[in-house]
Structure formats: structure tokens, C-alpha cells
Design a protein around this motif. Structure first.
Motif, PDB file in Angstrom:
ATOM      1  N   PRO A  36       0.827  -1.195   0.000  1.00 40.98           N
ATOM      2  CA  PRO A  36       0.000   0.000   0.000  1.00 40.98           C
ATOM      3  C   PRO A  36       0.868   1.255   0.000  1.00 40.98           C
ATOM      4  O   PRO A  36       2.043   1.209   0.377  1.00 40.98           O
ATOM      5  N   HIS A  51     -10.639   5.500   3.209  1.00 44.46           N
ATOM      6  CA  HIS A  51      -9.921   5.108   1.991  1.00 44.46           C
ATOM      7  C   HIS A  51      -8.525   4.591   2.335  1.00 44.46           C
ATOM      8  O   HIS A  51      -8.109   3.525   1.853  1.00 44.46           O
ATOM      9  N   GLN A  52      -7.798   5.335   3.165  1.00 45.01           N
ATOM     10  CA  GLN A  52      -6.453   4.911   3.556  1.00 45.01           C
ATOM     11  C   GLN A  52      -6.502   3.586   4.315  1.00 45.01           C
ATOM     12  O   GLN A  52      -5.691   2.692   4.071  1.00 45.01           O
ATOM     13  N   LYS A 108      -8.669   1.183   4.140  1.00 41.03           N
ATOM     14  CA  LYS A 108      -8.922   0.075   3.211  1.00 41.03           C
ATOM     15  C   LYS A 108      -7.683  -0.245   2.388  1.00 41.03           C
ATOM     16  O   LYS A 108      -7.383  -1.415   2.140  1.00 41.03           O
ATOM     17  N   GLN A 109      -6.954   0.782   1.951  1.00 44.89           N
ATOM     18  CA  GLN A 109      -5.731   0.576   1.174  1.00 44.89           C
ATOM     19  C   GLN A 109      -4.670  -0.165   1.978  1.00 44.89           C
ATOM     20  O   GLN A 109      -3.859  -0.892   1.424  1.00 44.89           O
TER      21      GLN A 109
END
Length: 110
Positions: free
Chosen positions: A27, A76-77, A79-80
């Protein structure tokens, strides 16, 4: 015998697919976009997230926090990074899942 070894290998790969995926496609380093070395992904209702905040504040460790239920960027972060459960720490580019103060300190020192 070869068939059993193949079946076992497939099972092991399937069970570790998340770790393999993160190894092959790491990531982005979201800690690089924050001025603090520690990023905390948490929720307001999580008891371990509260402990994580207390730990960071007790030892004067500066951090950035994202509430993954209120922040779209934080979610978002999270999940990444392959987040499953909270809290999740990002310390100098290293992801630490769960409340683990020793791992946070080790990542800060290393």
C-alpha cells in the motif's frame, strides 16, 4: 501424494491471500503525507482505540487520527492498508493492526 501436497499448498495460499497481496502490491505510505510519524485509524466507540489514544498521549507521541466512520479519506487509507478491525496504526510506513503499544514503540525506534 503429489495431489495432497498441491491441495495443501492451495489451502495455505488461500488462507494467506491478504498478506501475499500486500507483499506483492504494497500500500502507499500514507505516513509520508502527515507531519507526524504515527497515524491512527480508529472509531469513536472502540475501547481499544481509546486505549491507543491514551497510550500515545501518555508518552507524548504526536499522531494524526482518522475516524474511519467519519472521514472518507481515513476510510480510503484504512482500506488501502488492508485494515480489518480497529485500531490500526501506521508508524513510519509500517502497518500495525490492533492495540499493540510494544510494536508501535519498536517501529518508532527502528
Amino acid at each position: 501424494m503429489k495431489k495432497w501436497l498441491l491441495v495443501i499448498a492451495i489451502i495455505i495460499l488461500f488462507q494467506n491471500r491478504q498478506e501475499i497481496s500486500l507483499f506483492l502490491n504494497p500500500p502507499p505510505d500514507f505516513s509520508a503525507i502527515n507531519k507526524e510519524d504515527v497515524v491512527l485509524y480508529a472509531t469513536s466507540w472502540c475501547g481499544y482505540c481509546k486505549k491507543a489514544r491514551s497510550f500515545l498521549e501518555k508518552y507524548n507521541i504526536p499522531y494524526t487520527e482518522y475516524d474511519i466512520e467519519k472521514s472518507t479519506e481515513g476510510l480510503h487509507q484504512y482500506k488501502q492498508l488492508g485494515g480489518k478491525g480497529v485500531p490500526v496504526f501506521l508508524v513510519k510506513g509500517k502497518t500495525i493492526s490492533g492495540y499493540n503499544p510494544q510494536a508501535v514503540v519498536a517501529a518508532l525506534e527502528g
